[in-house]
Scaffold this motif. Sequence first.
Motif, mmCIF file in Angstrom:
data_model
loop_
_atom_site.group_PDB
_atom_site.id
_atom_site.type_symbol
_atom_site.label_atom_id
_atom_site.label_comp_id
_atom_site.label_asym_id
_atom_site.label_seq_id
_atom_site.Cartn_x
_atom_site.Cartn_y
_atom_site.Cartn_z
ATOM 1 N N ARG A 147 -8.782 -4.136 10.265
ATOM 2 C CA ARG A 147 -9.893 -3.194 10.128
ATOM 3 C C ARG A 147 -9.384 -1.869 9.571
ATOM 4 O O ARG A 147 -10.057 -1.241 8.753
ATOM 5 N N GLY A 148 -8.196 -1.461 10.015
ATOM 6 C CA GLY A 148 -7.613 -0.220 9.488
ATOM 7 C C GLY A 148 -7.421 -0.314 7.978
ATOM 8 O O GLY A 148 -7.824 0.588 7.236
ATOM 9 N N PHE A 149 -6.816 -1.406 7.517
ATOM 10 C CA PHE A 149 -6.634 -1.597 6.076
ATOM 11 C C PHE A 149 -7.982 -1.573 5.358
ATOM 12 O O PHE A 149 -8.147 -0.915 4.328
ATOM 13 N N HIS A 150 -8.951 -2.328 5.888
ATOM 14 C CA HIS A 150 -10.244 -2.461 5.210
ATOM 15 C C HIS A 150 -10.930 -1.112 5.035
ATOM 16 O O HIS A 150 -11.336 -0.738 3.944
ATOM 17 N N TRP A 151 -11.019 -0.318 6.113
ATOM 18 C CA TRP A 151 -11.802 0.922 6.023
ATOM 19 C C TRP A 151 -11.014 2.050 5.394
ATOM 20 O O TRP A 151 -11.589 2.887 4.695
ATOM 21 N N LEU A 152 -9.689 2.053 5.584
ATOM 22 C CA LEU A 152 -8.885 3.057 4.877
ATOM 23 C C LEU A 152 -9.016 2.833 3.369
ATOM 24 O O LEU A 152 -9.289 3.764 2.605
ATOM 25 N N MET A 153 -8.843 1.577 2.951
ATOM 26 C CA MET A 153 -8.921 1.307 1.515
ATOM 27 C C MET A 153 -10.331 1.521 0.979
ATOM 28 O O MET A 153 -10.500 1.984 -0.154
ATOM 29 N N ALA A 154 -11.355 1.209 1.771
ATOM 30 C CA ALA A 154 -12.731 1.441 1.317
ATOM 31 C C ALA A 154 -12.943 2.941 1.063
ATOM 32 O O ALA A 154 -13.538 3.335 0.055
ATOM 33 N N ALA A 155 -12.419 3.785 1.964
ATOM 34 C CA ALA A 155 -12.566 5.239 1.786
ATOM 35 C C ALA A 155 -11.804 5.708 0.544
ATOM 36 O O ALA A 155 -12.320 6.496 -0.259
ATOM 37 N N LEU A 156 -10.573 5.226 0.379
ATOM 38 C CA LEU A 156 -9.783 5.643 -0.787
ATOM 39 C C LEU A 156 -10.432 5.153 -2.085
ATOM 40 O O LEU A 156 -10.458 5.870 -3.087
ATOM 41 N N PHE A 157 -10.967 3.912 -2.072
ATOM 42 C CA PHE A 157 -11.656 3.393 -3.263
ATOM 43 C C PHE A 157 -12.892 4.230 -3.583
ATOM 44 O O PHE A 157 -13.212 4.449 -4.758
ATOM 45 N N ALA A 158 -13.604 4.692 -2.542
ATOM 46 C CA ALA A 158 -14.800 5.509 -2.781
ATOM 47 C C ALA A 158 -14.406 6.776 -3.547
ATOM 48 O O ALA A 158 -15.050 7.149 -4.538
ATOM 49 N N MET A 164 -3.322 7.807 -6.570
ATOM 50 C CA MET A 164 -4.198 7.033 -5.694
ATOM 51 C C MET A 164 -4.196 5.555 -6.087
ATOM 52 O O MET A 164 -4.167 4.668 -5.232
ATOM 53 N N GLY A 165 -4.209 5.281 -7.395
ATOM 54 C CA GLY A 165 -4.169 3.894 -7.863
ATOM 55 C C GLY A 165 -2.887 3.203 -7.407
ATOM 56 O O GLY A 165 -2.898 2.046 -6.962
ATOM 57 N N PHE A 166 -1.773 3.930 -7.478
ATOM 58 C CA PHE A 166 -0.497 3.395 -7.011
ATOM 59 C C PHE A 166 -0.547 3.130 -5.506
ATOM 60 O O PHE A 166 -0.109 2.087 -5.019
ATOM 61 N N THR A 167 -1.121 4.079 -4.756
ATOM 62 C CA THR A 167 -1.249 3.935 -3.302
ATOM 63 C C THR A 167 -2.066 2.691 -2.951
ATOM 64 O O THR A 167 -1.684 1.899 -2.078
ATOM 65 N N LEU A 168 -3.185 2.511 -3.659
ATOM 66 C CA LEU A 168 -4.045 1.351 -3.406
ATOM 67 C C LEU A 168 -3.301 0.051 -3.724
ATOM 68 O O LEU A 168 -3.470 -0.963 -3.032
ATOM 69 N N PHE A 169 -2.460 0.084 -4.750
ATOM 70 C CA PHE A 169 -1.679 -1.100 -5.127
ATOM 71 C C PHE A 169 -0.709 -1.475 -3.994
ATOM 72 O O PHE A 169 -0.631 -2.632 -3.578
ATOM 73 N N VAL A 170 0.006 -0.488 -3.468
ATOM 74 C CA VAL A 170 0.942 -0.754 -2.374
ATOM 75 C C VAL A 170 0.176 -1.259 -1.143
ATOM 76 O O VAL A 170 0.574 -2.238 -0.497
ATOM 77 N N LEU A 171 -0.962 -0.591 -0.845
ATOM 78 C CA LEU A 171 -1.743 -0.981 0.333
ATOM 79 C C LEU A 171 -2.264 -2.415 0.220
ATOM 80 O O LEU A 171 -2.255 -3.162 1.202
ATOM 81 N N VAL A 172 -2.710 -2.821 -0.979
ATOM 82 C CA VAL A 172 -3.286 -4.162 -1.092
ATOM 83 C C VAL A 172 -2.191 -5.227 -0.917
ATOM 84 O O VAL A 172 -2.458 -6.296 -0.356
ATOM 85 N N HIS A 181 -14.125 -12.821 -1.613
ATOM 86 C CA HIS A 181 -13.016 -12.019 -1.095
ATOM 87 C C HIS A 181 -11.763 -12.206 -1.942
ATOM 88 O O HIS A 181 -11.036 -11.252 -2.211
ATOM 89 N N LEU A 182 -11.524 -13.468 -2.359
ATOM 90 C CA LEU A 182 -10.341 -13.720 -3.201
ATOM 91 C C LEU A 182 -10.472 -13.010 -4.550
ATOM 92 O O LEU A 182 -9.485 -12.477 -5.073
ATOM 93 N N LEU A 183 -11.695 -12.975 -5.097
ATOM 94 C CA LEU A 183 -11.912 -12.259 -6.363
ATOM 95 C C LEU A 183 -11.605 -10.770 -6.176
ATOM 96 O O LEU A 183 -10.952 -10.143 -7.028
ATOM 97 N N ILE A 184 -12.048 -10.195 -5.047
ATOM 98 C CA ILE A 184 -11.764 -8.776 -4.781
ATOM 99 C C ILE A 184 -10.256 -8.552 -4.705
ATOM 100 O O ILE A 184 -9.720 -7.619 -5.312
ATOM 101 N N TYR A 185 -9.551 -9.440 -3.986
ATOM 102 C CA TYR A 185 -8.089 -9.303 -3.907
ATOM 103 C C TYR A 185 -7.453 -9.373 -5.287
ATOM 104 O O TYR A 185 -6.574 -8.571 -5.624
#
Length: 179
Positions: A18-29, A57-65, A94-98
């Motif tokens: 849940r932490g990953f999901h909502w942290l990344m959702a906020a950063l993506f927003a 931020m794009g780099f951060t999202l890449f590491v997080l995913v 979900h796989l497409l999103i990943y």
Amino acid sequence: MAPAGWFDTPSGYGRISRGFHWLMAALFAWHFAGALLFVSIGDTAITRFVGGTHFTMGFTLFVLVLLRGVWGLINLKRRPPHPGRLGRAAVAGHLLIYALMVIVPGLALLRQYGSGDPFSPYGIPVMPARGNRIEWMMVPADLLHYWLGFTLLVVVLGHAAMAVLHRILWKEDVLGRMT
Ligand code: HEM
Ligand code: HEM
């Protein structure tokens, strides 16, 4: 409400997922707000404030995913099941999103490396300066980064809409597994 453990269970996602999901959702927003400002109102002071973080931020999202993907694989057998035809569609979504969350920044980072320009997110010298350009590394992102970036935005908006629709139309608490 999902159970409050660290690991996922069949009745809900655990704290880390849940932490990953909502942290990344906020950063993506934030990230998409910058991209949308850029293509709508152009290069203004507000665009620079929001969009100026695009590379870091794009780099951060890449590491997080990547970390999130590993955590997802560790928890794969414990995650809430997705039975039936609609369940398979949800898993495919979900796989497409990943796939997009990896490919969109991945191609941009390849282009960045190919450009030979230095890249130091948070001051970490991830890519040192180099004299030459490597053209083939720049082509995929030149062609696809923009379009796949906005495809990810559309898919994710559909995803969020589905989560809400599940509750309204089918009275299923899918949302509760992730909150
Ligand atoms: C998940 C991560 C990312 C997403 C969703 C994303 C999305 C987007 C979108 C929608 C655009 C077009 C709108 C605009 O021009 O602002 C764009 C442009 C751009 N992005 Fe990203 N981006 C990501 C990561 C990165 C990274 C890591 C870099 C560089 C290291 C990067 C470099 C660029 C550049 C140079 C442009 C302008 C040229 C072009 O459209 O190809 N992006 N990005
Ligand atoms: C308001 C926005 C959002 C809502 C309401 C939402 C809701 C949910 C819910 C309820 C689940 C569990 C679904 C299930 O078990 O079948 C889920 C999973 C998922 N969501 Fe979202 N989501 C949102 C935003 C996002 C964003 C922005 C992304 C990525 C860019 C994303 C990516 C995913 C992924 C990949 C999964 C699969 C589980 C995982 O590996 O984490 N979501 N979402």
